[in-house]
Design a protein around this motif. Structure first.
Motif, PDB file in Angstrom:
ATOM      1  N   PHE A  25      10.580 -14.743 -42.607  1.00 18.95           N
ATOM      2  CA  PHE A  25      11.778 -14.942 -43.428  1.00 18.95           C
ATOM      3  C   PHE A  25      11.483 -15.809 -44.652  1.00 18.95           C
ATOM      4  O   PHE A  25      12.064 -15.604 -45.724  1.00 18.95           O
ATOM      5  CB  PHE A  25      12.888 -15.573 -42.591  1.00 18.95           C
ATOM      6  CG  PHE A  25      14.161 -15.811 -43.352  1.00 18.95           C
ATOM      7  CD1 PHE A  25      14.958 -14.746 -43.743  1.00 18.95           C
ATOM      8  CD2 PHE A  25      14.561 -17.099 -43.680  1.00 18.95           C
ATOM      9  CE1 PHE A  25      16.144 -14.964 -44.451  1.00 18.95           C
ATOM     10  CE2 PHE A  25      15.734 -17.323 -44.384  1.00 18.95           C
ATOM     11  CZ  PHE A  25      16.531 -16.249 -44.769  1.00 18.95           C
ATOM     12  N   THR A  26      10.594 -16.781 -44.498  1.00 21.09           N
ATOM     13  CA  THR A  26      10.253 -17.635 -45.643  1.00 21.09           C
ATOM     14  C   THR A  26       9.604 -16.835 -46.757  1.00 21.09           C
ATOM     15  O   THR A  26       9.655 -17.233 -47.931  1.00 21.09           O
ATOM     16  CB  THR A  26       9.296 -18.770 -45.211  1.00 21.09           C
ATOM     17  OG1 THR A  26       8.078 -18.202 -44.716  1.00 21.09           O
ATOM     18  CG2 THR A  26       9.916 -19.639 -44.137  1.00 21.09           C
ATOM     19  N   VAL A  27       9.020 -15.693 -46.407  1.00 23.73           N
ATOM     20  CA  VAL A  27       8.388 -14.829 -47.413  1.00 23.73           C
ATOM     21  C   VAL A  27       9.373 -13.780 -47.927  1.00 23.73           C
ATOM     22  O   VAL A  27       9.497 -13.560 -49.135  1.00 23.73           O
ATOM     23  CB  VAL A  27       7.145 -14.117 -46.819  1.00 23.73           C
ATOM     24  CG1 VAL A  27       6.538 -13.164 -47.845  1.00 23.73           C
ATOM     25  CG2 VAL A  27       6.117 -15.145 -46.370  1.00 23.73           C
ATOM     26  N   SER A  28      10.089 -13.143 -47.005  1.00 20.87           N
ATOM     27  CA  SER A  28      10.960 -12.031 -47.395  1.00 20.87           C
ATOM     28  C   SER A  28      12.325 -12.477 -47.926  1.00 20.87           C
ATOM     29  O   SER A  28      12.909 -11.822 -48.785  1.00 20.87           O
ATOM     30  CB  SER A  28      11.170 -11.103 -46.202  1.00 20.87           C
ATOM     31  OG  SER A  28      11.955 -11.740 -45.202  1.00 20.87           O
ATOM     32  N   LYS A  29      12.869 -13.574 -47.366  1.00 23.20           N
ATOM     33  CA  LYS A  29      14.204 -14.083 -47.720  1.00 23.20           C
ATOM     34  C   LYS A  29      15.294 -13.039 -47.468  1.00 23.20           C
ATOM     35  O   LYS A  29      16.328 -13.035 -48.127  1.00 23.20           O
ATOM     36  CB  LYS A  29      14.247 -14.526 -49.193  1.00 23.20           C
ATOM     37  CG  LYS A  29      13.258 -15.613 -49.560  1.00 23.20           C
ATOM     38  CD  LYS A  29      13.519 -16.907 -48.803  1.00 23.20           C
ATOM     39  CE  LYS A  29      12.538 -17.988 -49.234  1.00 23.20           C
ATOM     40  NZ  LYS A  29      12.747 -19.246 -48.464  1.00 23.20           N
ATOM     41  N   SER A  30      15.056 -12.151 -46.519  1.00 27.75           N
ATOM     42  CA  SER A  30      16.014 -11.083 -46.227  1.00 27.75           C
ATOM     43  C   SER A  30      16.531 -11.217 -44.802  1.00 27.75           C
ATOM     44  O   SER A  30      15.743 -11.179 -43.851  1.00 27.75           O
ATOM     45  CB  SER A  30      15.348  -9.712 -46.411  1.00 27.75           C
ATOM     46  OG  SER A  30      16.153  -8.684 -45.876  1.00 27.75           O
ATOM     47  N   ASN A  31      17.855 -11.369 -44.658  1.00 29.28           N
ATOM     48  CA  ASN A  31      18.439 -11.443 -43.317  1.00 29.28           C
ATOM     49  C   ASN A  31      18.229 -10.148 -42.545  1.00 29.28           C
ATOM     50  O   ASN A  31      17.987 -10.161 -41.344  1.00 29.28           O
ATOM     51  CB  ASN A  31      19.939 -11.738 -43.412  1.00 29.28           C
ATOM     52  CG  ASN A  31      20.233 -13.193 -43.721  1.00 29.28           C
ATOM     53  OD1 ASN A  31      19.448 -14.073 -43.394  1.00 29.28           O
ATOM     54  ND2 ASN A  31      21.354 -13.448 -44.370  1.00 29.28           N
ATOM     55  N   LEU A  32      18.311  -9.022 -43.249  1.00 30.63           N
ATOM     56  CA  LEU A  32      18.114  -7.729 -42.616  1.00 30.63           C
ATOM     57  C   LEU A  32      16.730  -7.649 -41.980  1.00 30.63           C
ATOM     58  O   LEU A  32      16.580  -7.309 -40.804  1.00 30.63           O
ATOM     59  CB  LEU A  32      18.283  -6.601 -43.633  1.00 30.63           C
ATOM     60  CG  LEU A  32      17.982  -5.178 -43.128  1.00 30.63           C
ATOM     61  CD1 LEU A  32      18.943  -4.796 -42.021  1.00 30.63           C
ATOM     62  CD2 LEU A  32      18.047  -4.185 -44.285  1.00 30.63           C
ATOM     63  N   LEU A  33      15.709  -7.991 -42.745  1.00 32.38           N
ATOM     64  CA  LEU A  33      14.338  -7.953 -42.237  1.00 32.38           C
ATOM     65  C   LEU A  33      14.115  -9.005 -41.161  1.00 32.38           C
ATOM     66  O   LEU A  33      13.361  -8.784 -40.210  1.00 32.38           O
ATOM     67  CB  LEU A  33      13.343  -8.151 -43.377  1.00 32.38           C
ATOM     68  CG  LEU A  33      13.240  -7.002 -44.388  1.00 32.38           C
ATOM     69  CD1 LEU A  33      12.270  -7.358 -45.509  1.00 32.38           C
ATOM     70  CD2 LEU A  33      12.796  -5.719 -43.692  1.00 32.38           C
ATOM     71  N   LEU A  34      14.788 -10.150 -41.296  1.00 34.19           N
ATOM     72  CA  LEU A  34      14.650 -11.220 -40.301  1.00 34.19           C
ATOM     73  C   LEU A  34      15.096 -10.740 -38.927  1.00 34.19           C
ATOM     74  O   LEU A  34      14.370 -10.895 -37.943  1.00 34.19           O
ATOM     75  CB  LEU A  34      15.473 -12.443 -40.711  1.00 34.19           C
ATOM     76  CG  LEU A  34      15.612 -13.548 -39.643  1.00 34.19           C
ATOM     77  CD1 LEU A  34      14.254 -14.149 -39.307  1.00 34.19           C
ATOM     78  CD2 LEU A  34      16.582 -14.623 -40.101  1.00 34.19           C
ATOM     79  N   PHE A  35      16.270 -10.129 -38.840  1.00 37.97           N
ATOM     80  CA  PHE A  35      16.809  -9.737 -37.547  1.00 37.97           C
ATOM     81  C   PHE A  35      16.159  -8.462 -37.019  1.00 37.97           C
ATOM     82  O   PHE A  35      16.073  -8.273 -35.807  1.00 37.97           O
ATOM     83  CB  PHE A  35      18.329  -9.625 -37.622  1.00 37.97           C
ATOM     84  CG  PHE A  35      18.994 -10.943 -37.908  1.00 37.97           C
ATOM     85  CD1 PHE A  35      18.834 -12.011 -37.033  1.00 37.97           C
ATOM     86  CD2 PHE A  35      19.738 -11.140 -39.064  1.00 37.97           C
ATOM     87  CE1 PHE A  35      19.414 -13.242 -37.288  1.00 37.97           C
ATOM     88  CE2 PHE A  35      20.330 -12.366 -39.329  1.00 37.97           C
ATOM     89  CZ  PHE A  35      20.157 -13.425 -38.450  1.00 37.97           C
ATOM     90  N   ILE A  36      15.697  -7.603 -37.914  1.00 34.52           N
ATOM     91  CA  ILE A  36      14.910  -6.445 -37.476  1.00 34.52           C
ATOM     92  C   ILE A  36      13.597  -6.934 -36.864  1.00 34.52           C
ATOM     93  O   ILE A  36      13.189  -6.499 -35.783  1.00 34.52           O
ATOM     94  CB  ILE A  36      14.624  -5.482 -38.651  1.00 34.52           C
ATOM     95  CG1 ILE A  36      15.895  -4.742 -39.050  1.00 34.52           C
ATOM     96  CG2 ILE A  36      13.530  -4.475 -38.258  1.00 34.52           C
ATOM     97  CD1 ILE A  36      15.728  -3.845 -40.253  1.00 34.52           C
TER      98      ILE A  36
END
Length: 210
Positions: A25-36
Motif C-alpha cells: 500500500f505504501t507503494v500503490s496508495k490504492s485501497n482497491l489494490l490493498l484489499f485485493i
C-alpha cells in the motif's frame, strides 16, 4: 527442535501476510489494490500454514491425543455458542463498568471495508481466523505450554490475541481467546477452534448485515 521449526515457520508466514499488504500500500496508495492483495495473500497464508504445520510438525501435549472428526466438529460448533455468549456478557461488562462504547470499532471498520469491497469477506471469515488460530492457539498456547503451565500459556496467548485486535475491548477479546484455547484443549485438534473462530466471525458479520 521440531517445536522451534514449527513455531518459527508459522510465525514468519503470519508476519508476511500481515506486513506485505501494508508495504504494498505504501507503494500503490490504492485501497482497491490493498484489499485485493490482503485477500489474496491471506488466502495463500491459509494453505501455507496447513502445509508448513504438516511439513514441520510438532505435536504438543494438546495435539498428542487424537479426536474423531465428529468430536472436532461438535466442539467447534459448541465453542461458537460459548464464544457468542461470552462476547455478549463481557461486552455488557465493558459498557457498564469500563465505560467502553457499545459498538466495536474493529467490527465497524471491517463492515465498512466489506461494504466497498465484498471480496474482503474471504479474509475476514476464513483467512484471518485460520491464521490467528495457528498463531495464538497452536504456537502461543499449545507449543508454549510445553515450557510453562497451560493456564499461563492460555492467558498469555489470549492477552496477545486481545492486543493484536487493537480495539479497546480488551476484556472481550481476551475472554474470547480463552474460549478458543479451551476448545483447542478439549478437542486436541487445532481445527476445532478454527471452526469456532470462522463460525463466530460469520455470525458477527451476518448480524451486522441484517
Amino acid at each position: 527442535m521440531n517445536i522451534r521449526k514449527n513455531s518459527f515457520v508459522l510465525l514468519v508466514t503470519y508476519l508476511v501476510v500481515m506486513l506485505f499488504p501494508n508495504l504494498f500500500f505504501t507503494v500503490s496508495k490504492s485501497n482497491l489494490l490493498l484489499f485485493i492483495t490482503t485477500s489474496i495473500v491471506g488466502t495463500a497464508g491459509i494453505f501455507c500454514m496447513f502445509y508448513l504445520n504438516q511439513k514441520f510438525p510438532f505435536a504438543n501435549h494438546i495435539d498428542s491425543k487424537k479426536s474423531s472428526l465428529t468430536s472436532v466438529l461438535l466442539l467447534g460448533i459448541l465453542g461458537t455458542i460459548l464464544a457468542f455468549l461470552v462476547q455478549k456478557v463481557t461486552m455488557l461488562a465493558e459498557i457498564y463498568f469500563l465505560h467502553q462504547p457499545a459498538v466495536s470499532e474493529n467490527t465497524s471498520q471491517i463492515m465498512t471495508i466489506i461494504a466497498h469491497y465484498p471480496y474482503y469477506l474471504i479474509y475476514v471469515i476464513v483467512a484471518a481466523p485460520v491464521m490467528e488460530e495457528f498463531i495464538f492457539r497452536k504456537v502461543f498456547f499449545g507449543n508454549l505450554s510445553t515450557f510453562i503451565n497451560p493456564m499461563g500459556a492460555a492467558l498469555f496467548s489470549s492477552i496477545l490475541f486481545s492486543i493484536a485486535h487493537a480495539d479497546g475491548h480488551y476484556l472481550t477479546y481476551a475472554c474470547l481467546g480463552l474460549v478458543l484455547s479451551f476448545v483447542y484443549y478439549k478437542a486436541h485438534n487445532i481445527k476445532a477452534p478454527i471452526i469456532t473462530h470462522i463460525l463466530m466471525n460469520l455470525l458477527v458479520v451476518a448480524l451486522q448485515l441484517k
